[in-house]
Design a protein around this motif. Structure first.
Motif, PDB file in Angstrom:
ATOM      1  N   GLN A  82       0.857  -1.173   0.000  1.00 57.35           N
ATOM      2  CA  GLN A  82       0.000   0.000   0.000  1.00 57.35           C
ATOM      3  C   GLN A  82       0.894   1.224   0.000  1.00 57.35           C
ATOM      4  O   GLN A  82       1.717   1.394   0.906  1.00 57.35           O
ATOM      5  CB  GLN A  82      -0.908   0.003   1.229  1.00 57.35           C
ATOM      6  N   MET A  83       0.719   2.071  -0.990  1.00 53.98           N
ATOM      7  CA  MET A  83       1.561   3.251  -1.139  1.00 53.98           C
ATOM      8  C   MET A  83       0.702   4.502  -1.037  1.00 53.98           C
ATOM      9  O   MET A  83      -0.189   4.717  -1.868  1.00 53.98           O
ATOM     10  CB  MET A  83       2.298   3.212  -2.486  1.00 53.98           C
ATOM     11  N   ASN A  84       0.954   5.307  -0.030  1.00 53.44           N
ATOM     12  CA  ASN A  84       0.208   6.539   0.200  1.00 53.44           C
ATOM     13  C   ASN A  84       1.127   7.741   0.074  1.00 53.44           C
ATOM     14  O   ASN A  84       2.357   7.612   0.136  1.00 53.44           O
ATOM     15  CB  ASN A  84      -0.423   6.520   1.594  1.00 53.44           C
ATOM     16  N   VAL A  85       0.535   8.899  -0.074  1.00 51.40           N
ATOM     17  CA  VAL A  85       1.273  10.167  -0.184  1.00 51.40           C
ATOM     18  C   VAL A  85       2.401  10.005  -1.196  1.00 51.40           C
ATOM     19  O   VAL A  85       3.579  10.297  -0.924  1.00 51.40           O
ATOM     20  CB  VAL A  85       1.833  10.627   1.188  1.00 51.40           C
ATOM     21  N   LEU A  86       2.049   9.547  -2.363  1.00 51.79           N
ATOM     22  CA  LEU A  86       3.057   9.268  -3.381  1.00 51.79           C
ATOM     23  C   LEU A  86       3.705  10.546  -3.883  1.00 51.79           C
ATOM     24  O   LEU A  86       3.055  11.611  -3.968  1.00 51.79           O
ATOM     25  CB  LEU A  86       2.446   8.491  -4.540  1.00 51.79           C
ATOM     26  N   LYS A  87       4.975  10.439  -4.193  1.00 46.75           N
ATOM     27  CA  LYS A  87       5.767  11.569  -4.652  1.00 46.75           C
ATOM     28  C   LYS A  87       6.311  11.259  -6.052  1.00 46.75           C
ATOM     29  O   LYS A  87       6.468  10.086  -6.410  1.00 46.75           O
ATOM     30  CB  LYS A  87       6.947  11.794  -3.700  1.00 46.75           C
ATOM     31  N   PRO A  88       6.646  12.282  -6.824  1.00 44.28           N
ATOM     32  CA  PRO A  88       7.223  12.023  -8.160  1.00 44.28           C
ATOM     33  C   PRO A  88       8.451  11.121  -8.102  1.00 44.28           C
ATOM     34  O   PRO A  88       8.672  10.309  -9.015  1.00 44.28           O
ATOM     35  CB  PRO A  88       7.570  13.424  -8.651  1.00 44.28           C
ATOM     36  N   GLU A  89       9.223  11.212  -7.037  1.00 46.31           N
ATOM     37  CA  GLU A  89      10.423  10.374  -6.921  1.00 46.31           C
ATOM     38  C   GLU A  89      10.105   8.913  -6.644  1.00 46.31           C
ATOM     39  O   GLU A  89      11.008   8.077  -6.638  1.00 46.31           O
ATOM     40  CB  GLU A  89      11.371  10.922  -5.844  1.00 46.31           C
ATOM     41  N   ASP A  90       8.846   8.585  -6.420  1.00 44.89           N
ATOM     42  CA  ASP A  90       8.436   7.180  -6.284  1.00 44.89           C
ATOM     43  C   ASP A  90       8.209   6.529  -7.648  1.00 44.89           C
ATOM     44  O   ASP A  90       7.974   5.314  -7.712  1.00 44.89           O
ATOM     45  CB  ASP A  90       7.149   7.069  -5.461  1.00 44.89           C
ATOM     46  N   THR A  91       8.271   7.311  -8.705  1.00 43.04           N
ATOM     47  CA  THR A  91       8.073   6.770 -10.043  1.00 43.04           C
ATOM     48  C   THR A  91       9.135   5.735 -10.368  1.00 43.04           C
ATOM     49  O   THR A  91      10.335   6.002 -10.262  1.00 43.04           O
ATOM     50  CB  THR A  91       8.119   7.902 -11.087  1.00 43.04           C
ATOM     51  N   ALA A  92       8.684   4.536 -10.739  1.00 51.48           N
ATOM     52  CA  ALA A  92       9.604   3.428 -11.005  1.00 51.48           C
ATOM     53  C   ALA A  92       8.791   2.211 -11.434  1.00 51.48           C
ATOM     54  O   ALA A  92       7.564   2.196 -11.300  1.00 51.48           O
ATOM     55  CB  ALA A  92      10.408   3.086  -9.755  1.00 51.48           C
ATOM     56  N   VAL A  93       9.497   1.207 -11.901  1.00 48.64           N
ATOM     57  CA  VAL A  93       8.900  -0.113 -12.048  1.00 48.64           C
ATOM     58  C   VAL A  93       9.091  -0.825 -10.710  1.00 48.64           C
ATOM     59  O   VAL A  93      10.201  -0.867 -10.179  1.00 48.64           O
ATOM     60  CB  VAL A  93       9.556  -0.917 -13.176  1.00 48.64           C
ATOM     61  N   TYR A  94       7.993  -1.354 -10.187  1.00 47.77           N
ATOM     62  CA  TYR A  94       8.025  -2.021  -8.887  1.00 47.77           C
ATOM     63  C   TYR A  94       7.967  -3.532  -9.090  1.00 47.77           C
ATOM     64  O   TYR A  94       7.140  -4.031  -9.865  1.00 47.77           O
ATOM     65  CB  TYR A  94       6.849  -1.562  -8.021  1.00 47.77           C
ATOM     66  N   TYR A  95       8.838  -4.216  -8.364  1.00 39.69           N
ATOM     67  CA  TYR A  95       8.947  -5.665  -8.451  1.00 39.69           C
ATOM     68  C   TYR A  95       8.764  -6.283  -7.065  1.00 39.69           C
ATOM     69  O   TYR A  95       9.151  -5.696  -6.063  1.00 39.69           O
ATOM     70  CB  TYR A  95      10.336  -6.081  -8.950  1.00 39.69           C
ATOM     71  N   CYS A  96       8.219  -7.489  -7.047  1.00 38.79           N
ATOM     72  CA  CYS A  96       8.243  -8.258  -5.813  1.00 38.79           C
ATOM     73  C   CYS A  96       9.116  -9.496  -6.031  1.00 38.79           C
ATOM     74  O   CYS A  96       9.290  -9.958  -7.172  1.00 38.79           O
ATOM     75  CB  CYS A  96       6.843  -8.673  -5.369  1.00 38.79           C
TER      76      CYS A  96
END
Length: 129
Positions: A82-96
Motif C-alpha cells: 500500500q503506497m500513500n502520499v506518493l511523490k514524483p520520486e516514487d516513479t519506477a517499475v516495482y517488483y516483488c
C-alpha cells in the motif's frame, strides 16, 4: 511453473495512493519472505520494503517509511504494498521477489543481497501531475 505477478500500478497524482499486489502461483507464500523493489529510469534497483513469511516482521527503507505499508495474505497467496502520499520520486517499475532463506535480523541495507528464489516482471508506477 512457479511465478510471481505484480499488478496495481498506474498513473497517479502526487499525494495519491496505489495498492500493488504480488500474486504467487505454483508455490505457496507462507514459507517465503517477500521483498518489494523498484527501479527508476537510469537508476539501479532499490529495495523498498520486506515482510517475513508469517507477516509479523516488516521493514522499510527511510524514503518510504510512514507512507508505504507491506502486508501478506497467505490464504490468498498474495502480498501487497500500500503506497500513500506518493511523490514524483516514487516513479519506477516495482517488483516483488520471494525468498525462502532469510533472517529477520538482517539490516535493511543488506536485504538486497538475499538470494531470491522468484521474481515478478514488475508493474509501472508513475507519479505525475
Amino acid at each position: 511453473q512457479p511465478r510471481l505477478v505484480e499488478s496495481g500500478g498506474g498513473l497517479v497524482q502526487p499525494g495519491g495512493s496505489l495498492r500493488l499486489s504480488c500474486a504467487a502461483s505454483g508455490f505457496t507464500l507462507d514459507s517465503y519472505a517477500i521483498g518489494w523493489f523498484r527501479q527508476a529510469p537510469g537508476k539501479g534497483r532499490e529495495g523498498v520494503s520486506w515482510i517475513s513469511s508469517s507477516g509479523d516482521n516488516t521493514v522499510y527503507v527511510d524514503s518510504v517509511k510512514g507512507r508505504f505499508t507491506v502486508s501478506k495474505d497467505n490464504a490468498k497467496n498474495t502480498a501487497y504494498l500500500q503506497m500513500n502520499v506518493l511523490k514524483p520520486e516514487d516513479t519506477a517499475v516495482y517488483y516483488c521477489a520471494a525468498t525462502l532463506y532469510y533472517s529477520d535480523s538482517t539490516p535493511v541495507g543488506d536485504r538486497q543481497t538475499w538470494s531470491y528464489d522468484y521474481w515478478g516482471r514488475g508493474t509501472q508506477v508513475t507519479v505525475s501531475s
